[in-house]
Design an enzyme around this catalytic site. Structure first.
Site, mmCIF file in Angstrom:
data_model
loop_
_atom_site.group_PDB
_atom_site.id
_atom_site.type_symbol
_atom_site.label_atom_id
_atom_site.label_comp_id
_atom_site.label_asym_id
_atom_site.label_seq_id
_atom_site.Cartn_x
_atom_site.Cartn_y
_atom_site.Cartn_z
ATOM 1 N N GLU A 274 -46.051 20.665 45.906
ATOM 2 C CA GLU A 274 -47.115 20.658 46.923
ATOM 3 C C GLU A 274 -46.621 19.982 48.199
ATOM 4 O OE1 GLU A 274 -49.702 22.485 46.343
ATOM 5 O OE2 GLU A 274 -49.027 22.761 44.285
ATOM 6 N N TRP A 277 -44.813 22.586 49.964
ATOM 7 C CA TRP A 277 -45.705 23.503 50.707
ATOM 8 C C TRP A 277 -46.031 22.917 52.064
ATOM 9 C CZ3 TRP A 277 -47.099 28.361 50.531
ATOM 10 C CH2 TRP A 277 -47.102 29.053 49.321
ATOM 11 N N TRP A 306 -62.443 42.740 63.028
ATOM 12 C CA TRP A 306 -63.264 41.911 62.141
ATOM 13 C C TRP A 306 -64.740 42.147 62.441
ATOM 14 C CZ3 TRP A 306 -60.386 39.613 58.476
ATOM 15 C CH2 TRP A 306 -59.038 39.376 58.738
ATOM 16 N N ASN A 341 -58.570 22.186 46.732
ATOM 17 C CA ASN A 341 -57.666 23.269 47.155
ATOM 18 C C ASN A 341 -58.080 24.642 46.611
ATOM 19 O OD1 ASN A 341 -55.182 24.423 48.295
ATOM 20 N ND2 ASN A 341 -54.616 24.657 46.143
ATOM 21 N N TRP A 359 -60.389 35.138 60.334
ATOM 22 C CA TRP A 359 -59.899 33.881 59.755
ATOM 23 C C TRP A 359 -59.886 32.745 60.770
ATOM 24 C CZ3 TRP A 359 -55.500 32.054 62.183
ATOM 25 C CH2 TRP A 359 -54.743 32.981 62.903
ATOM 26 N N TRP A 382 -55.280 29.287 55.782
ATOM 27 C CA TRP A 382 -56.178 30.355 56.225
ATOM 28 C C TRP A 382 -55.444 31.677 56.338
ATOM 29 C CZ3 TRP A 382 -61.168 31.308 56.325
ATOM 30 C CH2 TRP A 382 -62.015 30.236 56.066
#
Ligand code: FAD
Length: 467
Positions: A274, A277, A306, A341, A359, A382
């Site tokens: 993590e 990440w 969108w 998360n 988004w 996102w």
């Protein structure tokens, strides 16, 4: 010849490259922190984050005062104003060099360039340091010296780099003189006054206590527990990491030490991933500045049309979509400034795939609420969920929030905590009230969207991009 340390996203005394370098000069050190409330508003900072940052800047000023370093707090409305304020501080204090740790948002980079020009003209040196990541940002590249855009190969190289480089952490510098009186900020800027109660304790020591507690008590079962929002299965260190009260290196080294002492290897290895990440997304921000300018990483997805946000967007924000797990998560976010998360992924996919809402709107809303709002990770998360980013969820793999709920909150504990209207439903009905002949409790809305139909439509829109 006094040195100035400008604290920004690195509110700590330990393992702080800029502070360490300034202290090494042995010519006197001053510190400053600049509040830029209008810029924070423009960057969608949340009241929870502003409270956290100011509390930690005050705690930092106290720690520095013990080291004989005094802190000046300045309020400048925006980044552009902060440059003149800083130049004035340098003149007032006879500063010869300014030290700071780099930040990677586009506006932050522009500000720092401009500062360098201005201070250069006044004969003040500027020294910047790579601090935000474990491996210095820009260091982990493919064999062709290109940035990685997929996480797994990045993390393999990242781990190799760690094995070779053996990163260490810097100690708290020695005192620079007798203790001084600590300055403090007493007023929260007006726009940010209304914040939820603090999620975590204040201060570097508190952050280290939480890290140690997590590593000794919870990390062992991290791999199994981390996806279940009703369990205390993750570290909740993100506010500290996002605002630099803890560094990624400190977390990595503490986790490796726990591994060396025989801690659960799988749990700790998963947790270390993590941290990778986090480094990955910071590298993406560094190499692809467009992602911090509201642009998609996958540029072809910019052609998507969108839906207008309208009332459905409001329902999503307020946790009244009629999809219990989504509503529970959004209410947790609104009330605490934090979200688990797994649920960040579920709510983000619901917004972008089922409601087909841009988004960027979700990203900004999260930022405006999160205490751990962090541009690189928020944007990365996102864009991953919307299938517009690096390494994204493939557009045809759309989470079904009801299935996610059944899987990761099987007994509905989390839903019952945040959506009390549903507390009396049984463990089957609670994930999808009104289905299979059930009755929706009074006061709880019907689903605002058909999950199956909307999924199909979203996939078709993404597929059309490819044709
Ligand atoms: P742990 O599971 O204990 O992980 C330890 C640390 O690793 C975290 O504190 C965080 O710094 C880092 N980390 C964990 N997962 C990720 C990830 N997927 N990406 C990047 N870093 C990660 N994280 C933020 O810090 N700020 C954000 O604004 C943010 N927004 C997000 C938005 C979306 C849509 C998604 C899907 C994810 C987002 N994340 C964000 C990543 C992740 O959800 C949080 O870091 C995590 O939930 C924080 O909880 P924790 O500290 O208990 O994490």
């Amino acid at each position: 010849m006094t040195q100035l340390v400008w604290f920004r996203n690195d509110l700590r005394t330990a393992d702080n490259p800029a502070l360490t370098a300034a202290c090494k000069a042995k010519s006197g050190v001053h510190a400053c922190f600049i509040l830029t409330p209008e810029q924070w508003q423009e960057h969608d900072w949340s009241p929870a984050r502003v409270h956290f940052v100011i509390a930690h800047a005050n705690a930092l000023a106290k720690e520095l005062a013990q080291l004989g370093i005094s802190m000046t707090f300045i309020t400048a409305r925006r980044f552009s104003d902060s440059i003149e304020s800083l130049a004035q501080l340098c003149r007032d204090k006879g500063i010869s060099r300014v030290h700071f740790n780099e930040e990677y948002g586009v506006n932050e980079r522009r500000r720092d360039k401009q500062l360098k020009r201005q201070l250069g003209a006044e004969d003040v040196g500027v020294c910047k340091y790579r601090d935000q990541t474990v491996a210095p940002v820009g260091e982990i590249l493919t064999q062709q010296e290109e940035p990685y855009s997929v996480f797994t190969p990045f993390s393999r190289s990242w781990k190799k780099w760690i094995d070779v480089a053996q990163p260490t952490v810097l100690p708290i510098p020695e005192a620079q003189g007798k203790p001084v009186k600590a300055a403090r900020v007493d007023e929260i800027p007006e726009a940010f006054r209304d914040a939820p109660p603090a999620l975590v304790k204040t201060g570097e020591d508190a952050a280290h206590d939480q890290l140690e507690h997590f590593l000794s008590e919870r990390a062992g079962s991290y791999k199994e527990d981390r996806d279940f929002p009703s369990l205390d299965g993750t570290s909740q260190l993100s506010p500290y990491l996002a605002n630099g009260v803890l560094s990624g290196r400190q977390c990595l080294l503490a986790a490796r030490q726990a591994q060396g002492m025989g801690g659960n290897q799988e749990g700790l290895t998963t947790w270390i991933s993590e941290i990778a990440w986090r480094d990955f997304y910071i590298n993406i921000l560094y190499h692809y500045p467009r992602v911090s300018m509201h642009r998609a990483f996958k540029t072809d997805t910019e052609a998507l049309t969108w839906n207008e946000p309208g009332e459905k967007f409001e329902a999503w924000k307020e946790g009244r979509t009629g999809i219990p797990i989504v509503d529970a998560a959004m209410r947790q976010l609104n009330e605490t400034g934090w979200m688990h998360n797994r649920l960040r992924m579920v709510t983000a996919m619901f917004l972008t795939k089922n409601l087909f809402i841009d988004w960027r709107l979700g990203e900004a809303y999260f930022m405006s609420k999160l205490v751990d709002g962090f541009l690189a990770s928020n944007n990365g998360g996102w864009q991953w969920s919307a299938s517009t980013g690096t390494d994204s969820a493939p557009y045809f793999r759309v989470f079904n929030p009801v299935t996610q709920s059944e899987r990761f909150d099987p007994k509905g504990y989390f839903i019952r905590q945040w959506v009390p209207e549903l507390a009396k439903l049984d463990n089957k009905q609670i994930h999808d009230p009104g289905s299979k002949g059930g009755v929706i409790p009074k006061g709880y809305p019907r689903p605002i969207v058909d999950l199956k139909e909307s999924r199909k439509e979203a996939i078709a829109k993404f597929r059309a991009l490819k044709d």
